[in-house]
Enzyme design. Structure first.
Site, short mmCIF file in Angstrom:
data_model
loop_
_atom_site.label_atom_id
_atom_site.label_comp_id
_atom_site.label_asym_id
_atom_site.label_seq_id
_atom_site.Cartn_x
_atom_site.Cartn_y
_atom_site.Cartn_z
CG HIS A 92 5.78 10.12 18.53
ND1 HIS A 92 4.64 9.23 18.00
CD2 HIS A 92 6.70 9.79 17.41
CE1 HIS A 92 4.67 8.70 17.04
NE2 HIS A 92 5.81 8.79 16.62
CD GLU A 170 9.57 11.11 15.01
OE1 GLU A 170 8.95 11.83 15.02
OE2 GLU A 170 9.19 9.87 14.63
CG HIS A 174 8.07 13.38 10.99
ND1 HIS A 174 6.81 13.37 10.30
CD2 HIS A 174 8.27 12.50 11.65
CE1 HIS A 174 6.29 12.37 10.84
NE2 HIS A 174 7.23 11.48 11.66
#
Length: 306
Positions: A92, A170, A174
């Site tokens: 993930h 992602e 992040h």
């Protein structure tokens, strides 16, 4: 005739060596400039008692780092060849939560590569613009990292969308909130998108520490459409191998296992530092009293990988 054969073989070998050498030298290193870190006194993130001097040497903000994985049973893009690796949970991401459990996201909109940012509006009212440029897959190819691209297309799989869209999400959501991936950390020789490639390598490094499918299987817990398990069975199996209880996420009112998050404090950079495994600070969404399904994948959604 023999001489001609030897000469041809020799020439072929020389050409092969030249190609191999060219391919080798086409790979551009993407590590940051951490030379100043050798003189720094390092402490684990969220545990430091004095202010961090160099945010490239230690994670500042987002110091509670989560390595997160999915257990999906299908991708929705099987007809396009987007399949899941057999007997393996998928990546993930690598998330920078704050020490108090809160988190920031999309911290640098100049490095926004997410075509479908979620949320589209941040708490301060800032709108996150959808990215419309070349996909992050092109960044990987620009750095000659076919090895990285192959690994990501094997183990970092999206559900319902393309893999490269997921990867861009992602990074943008992040990595831009993790100080050790700031552009300034790469020094004067920074090459555009170097930080992106460095982040992808770092995500994979952390992912490899946690072979979730193997750890569960070693405790007798394998995907099944008939057998169900308890939350404590999952937690105990993973704690026995990692030393800490991870977060387990479940769908369908807490009855279907779908994800796991491993929590850490980090000493040094997120790229290469030491990760201290911690108990989850987030309460599991899986039922604590009922039975939990850990479903088998759809047979046509998996492929065997080496």
């Amino acid at each position: 005739m023999v001489v001609s054969f030897i000469l041809a073989a020799s020439l072929l070998g020389a050409v092969s060596s030249t190609i191999a050498s060219s391919q080798h030298h086409s790979i551009i290193h993407t590590f940051p400039n951490l030379t100043a870190c050798a003189s720094e006194t390092l402490e684990y993130s969220c545990e430091n008692t004095t202010a961090v001097k160099d945010s490239c040497c230690s994670v500042v903000g987002g110091g509670l780092v989560l390595q997160t994985q999915f257990w999906d049973t299908y991708t929705g893009l099987e007809k396009k060849g987007q399949l899941l690796p057999k007997d393996t949970w998928t990546i993930h991401g690598l998330w920078p939560d704050n020490c108090d459990g809160s988190f920031d996201q999309y911290c640098d909109l100049s490095r926004q590569y997410d075509p479908n940012p979620s949320p589209a509006v941040l708490p301060d009212g800032t709108h996150v613009p959808p990215y419309k440029g070349p996909s992050v897959e092109t960044f990987i190819n620009d750095f000659g990292r076919t090895d990285l691209l192959e690994y990501m297309n094997t183990y970092w799989i999206n559900q319902g969308g393309s893999n490269e869209e997921f990867w861009g999400h992602e990074f943008s959501k992040h990595a831009t909130c993790t100080s050790t991936f700031d552009v300034a950390c790469y020094g004067s020789t920074y090459k555009k998108h170097q930080d992106v490639i460095n982040f992808f390598d770092s995500v994979i490094r952390a992912y490899k520490w946690y072979p979730t499918w193997d750890m569960l299987a070693a405790a007798g817990i394998t995907p099944s459409n008939k057998t169900t398990y308890t939350l404590s069975q999952f937690q105990n199996a993973l704690k026995a191998q990692t030393g800490a209880v991870p977060y387990l996420g479940c769908a369908q009112n807490g009855t279907v296992l779908s994800e796991v998050w491993y929590f850490h404090h980090v000493k040094g950079s997120e790229q290469y530092g030491h990760f201290k495994t911690l108990n989850s600070t987030t309460t599991s969404t899986c039922t604590a009293t009922g039975r939990i399904h850990y479903y088998e994948r759809t047979a046509t959604s998996e492929r065997v990988v080496g």
